[in-house]
Design an enzyme around this catalytic site. Structure first.
Site, PDB file in Angstrom:
ATOM      1  N   THR A  51      22.868  74.445  39.696  1.00 28.18           N
ATOM      2  CA  THR A  51      21.714  74.306  40.586  1.00 28.18           C
ATOM      3  C   THR A  51      21.347  72.840  40.783  1.00 28.18           C
ATOM      4  OG1 THR A  51      20.878  76.458  39.883  1.00 28.18           O
ATOM      5  CG2 THR A  51      19.292  74.948  40.889  1.00 28.18           C
ATOM      6  N   ASN A 129      30.002  83.914  45.351  1.00 28.85           N
ATOM      7  CA  ASN A 129      29.706  84.512  44.047  1.00 28.85           C
ATOM      8  C   ASN A 129      29.474  86.020  44.107  1.00 28.85           C
ATOM      9  OD1 ASN A 129      27.463  83.163  45.469  1.00 28.85           O
ATOM     10  ND2 ASN A 129      26.177  84.241  44.017  1.00 28.85           N
ATOM     11  N   GLN A 157      31.803  79.105  41.206  1.00 24.65           N
ATOM     12  CA  GLN A 157      32.503  80.361  40.901  1.00 24.65           C
ATOM     13  C   GLN A 157      34.016  80.192  40.795  1.00 24.65           C
ATOM     14  OE1 GLN A 157      31.583  83.460  40.148  1.00 24.65           O
ATOM     15  NE2 GLN A 157      29.408  82.984  40.183  1.00 24.65           N
ATOM     16  N   SER A 180      29.709  74.493  37.099  1.00 31.70           N
ATOM     17  CA  SER A 180      28.735  74.889  36.080  1.00 31.70           C
ATOM     18  C   SER A 180      29.451  75.399  34.831  1.00 31.70           C
ATOM     19  CB  SER A 180      27.833  75.987  36.651  1.00 31.70           C
ATOM     20  OG  SER A 180      26.972  76.482  35.656  1.00 31.70           O
ATOM     21  N   HIS A 182      28.454  77.580  32.383  1.00 29.45           N
ATOM     22  CA  HIS A 182      28.395  78.970  31.889  1.00 29.45           C
ATOM     23  C   HIS A 182      29.286  79.917  32.685  1.00 29.45           C
ATOM     24  CE1 HIS A 182      25.320  80.814  34.714  1.00 29.45           C
ATOM     25  NE2 HIS A 182      25.054  79.543  34.928  1.00 29.45           N
ATOM     26  N   THR A 218      18.173  61.586  29.012  1.00 33.18           N
ATOM     27  CA  THR A 218      19.114  61.648  27.884  1.00 33.18           C
ATOM     28  C   THR A 218      20.009  62.870  28.031  1.00 33.18           C
ATOM     29  OG1 THR A 218      17.541  60.529  26.468  1.00 33.18           O
ATOM     30  CG2 THR A 218      19.267  61.800  25.364  1.00 33.18           C
ATOM     31  N   CYS A 306      15.022  91.960  43.251  1.00 33.80           N
ATOM     32  CA  CYS A 306      13.990  92.987  43.313  1.00 33.80           C
ATOM     33  C   CYS A 306      12.639  92.304  43.233  1.00 33.80           C
ATOM     34  CB  CYS A 306      14.150  93.938  42.133  1.00 33.80           C
ATOM     35  SG  CYS A 306      13.097  95.377  42.264  1.00 33.80           S
TER      36      CYS A 306
HETATM   37  N1  PLP Z   1      26.342  78.255  42.737  1.00 35.21           N
HETATM   38  C1  PLP Z   1      26.946  79.441  42.560  1.00 35.21           C
HETATM   39  C2  PLP Z   1      27.995  79.881  43.514  1.00 35.21           C
HETATM   40  C3  PLP Z   1      26.587  80.251  41.482  1.00 35.21           C
HETATM   41  O1  PLP Z   1      27.184  81.441  41.320  1.00 35.21           O
HETATM   42  C4  PLP Z   1      25.594  79.790  40.586  1.00 35.21           C
HETATM   43  C5  PLP Z   1      25.157  80.626  39.444  1.00 35.21           C
HETATM   44  O2  PLP Z   1      25.176  81.828  39.480  1.00 35.21           O
HETATM   45  C6  PLP Z   1      24.999  78.536  40.817  1.00 35.21           C
HETATM   46  C7  PLP Z   1      25.403  77.802  41.897  1.00 35.21           C
HETATM   47  C8  PLP Z   1      23.944  77.990  39.911  1.00 35.21           C
HETATM   48  O3  PLP Z   1      24.502  77.488  38.723  1.00 35.21           O
HETATM   49  P1  PLP Z   1      23.601  77.360  37.416  1.00 35.21           P
HETATM   50  O4  PLP Z   1      23.303  78.758  36.966  1.00 35.21           O
HETATM   51  O5  PLP Z   1      24.441  76.594  36.448  1.00 35.21           O
HETATM   52  O6  PLP Z   1      22.365  76.603  37.794  1.00 35.21           O
END
Ligand code: PLP
Length: 371
Positions: A51, A129, A157, A180, A182, A218, A306
């Site tokens: 994000t 995504n 993704q 990202s 995660h 930091t 939702c």
């Molecule tokens: N962009 C896409 C295509 C995503 O699927 C996501 C997270 O689901 C993000 C951006 C946001 O990433 P983060 O959760 O690391 O802020």
């Protein structure tokens, strides 16, 4: 990660031994993350996630380009891009949202037509995504470069699932790539933005001179170290993981098609992420299906938000022009490296009777209403 929380807990900006120890861990992680996208480590900066990387790309481009204040993006972007673009539009940036076709593919010619001499940045995601559709981003990037606009791609993704080469992409016109941690099995709350050499973004966080003056604050050392480790694994195992996930995903889709009548797979059949299956079950509320599967220990997603009890259908499925019913009947299965053939068999055993039951309940309710 544990070591950075216990022994190597120095601040990477400090010149003393402990600080430099932490800095060297960040340098190693930066090299691993850069390798995942075939980039020079010096061009990768760490952020608090995908994000923030998307925000920095869009807001930073607008702030850096006098005379260019317009944005072009697609209707199927993640909220990190869409909501940011809309917020900037509220502040006066002309915003052009390019439509997609029924498979969620962005047409590079439509992007080209939307770009004006005022366009600061064009943003089109590498892979969607929700439905997994892979975009022709290099054609879009070329169109942007020809018009003097910067091109950003949200590769959150796709990184770790599809090959990415910042070096090769830079030549085609790509200026910015967001990823990202995660999404590749690393910790949450950390991401990165690759910035092509020669592109200078306006800062969105101001403060100290961290990340070579490009992102103040930091560094999240444990998160970054975890991201680096995940990136190393994701690169080493990328093609094997993708091949395995594709086989399992296809088995899931083929199995469901044989067992459950009236289903549709959403997204581009040919150009799709290997781990994503977005499926519409005619006559079934996605939310009810999600809850029934959750009770069986199977976690799926609706891709719908939702709010105050009303289900907002997914903006991606709407942009694809799917009938309203189908946008409310769709759930997404995401496979990962840990998914097994046994997991797929279990879904194939559990899901058909659930769909059957939900359809009978809906049919009964509709019949009652009709009486
Ligand atoms: N962009 C896409 C295509 C995503 O699927 C996501 C997270 O689901 C993000 C951006 C946001 O990433 P983060 O959760 O690391 O802020």
């Amino acid at each position: 990660m544990v070591r950075t929380l216990t022994e190597d807990f120095g601040n990477p900006s400090s010149v003393h031994y402990h600080g430099q120890q932490a800095k060297s861990l960040i340098d190693d992680a930066r090299a691993s993350v850069a390798a995942l996208i075939d980039a020079d480590p010096a061009d990768v900066i760490f952020t608090s996630g995908g994000t923030e990387a998307d925000n920095l790309a869009l807001r930073g481009a607008l702030a850096a380009r006098p005379g260019r204040h317009a944005i072009v993006t697609s209707a199927i972007e993640h909220e990190a891009v869409l909501t940011t673009a809309r917020a900037l539009a509220k502040q006066g940036a002309p915003l052009s949202l390019v439509a997609v076709d029924a498979s969620a593919v962005v047409d590079p010619d439509a992007v080209r037509a939307a770009i004006t001499p005022e366009t600061a940045v064009v943003s089109v995601m590498h892979a969607n995504n929700e439905v997994g559709t892979i975009q022709p981003i290099l054609d879009v990037a070329r169109a942007a470069r020809e018009a003097g606009a910067w091109f950003h791609t949200d590769a959150v993704q796709s990184a770790g699932r599809l090959p990415i080469s910042a070096r090769a992409w830079a030549a085609a016109g790509v200026d910015l790539i967001a990823i990202s941690s995660h999404k590749i099995g690393g910790p949450k709350g950390v991401g990165a933005l690759w910035i092509r050499r020669g592109v200078t973004l306006g800062a969105i966080l101001t403060g100290g001179r961290h990340e070579r003056n490009r992102r103040a604050g930091t560094e999240n050392v444990p998160g970054i170290v975890g991201f680096g480790a995940a990136a190393r694994d994701a690169l080493a195992e990328r093609d094997a993981r993708a091949a395995r996930e594709r086989v399992l995903r296809d088995a899931l889709e083929t199995g469901l098609a044989a067992l459950v009548p009236d289903i549709d797979v959403n997204g581009d059949p040919g150009k799709r992420l290997p781990n994503t299956a977005n499926i519409s079950f005619s006559g079934v509320e996605a939310e009810s299906l999600l809850i029934a599967l959750d009770l069986e220990g199977i976690s799926v997603s609706t891709g719908a938000a939702c709010s105050s009890g009303t289900l907002e259908p997914s903006h991606v499925l709407q942009a694809m022009g799917l009938p309203r019913d189908r946008t409310r009947n769709s759930i997404r299965f995401s496979l990962g490296p840990e998914t097994t053939a046994g997991d797929i068999d279990r879904v194939l055993a559990v899901l058909p009777p659930i769909v059957d039951k939900l359809r009978r309940l809906t049919g009964a309710a509709t019949a009652r209403r009709a009486r």
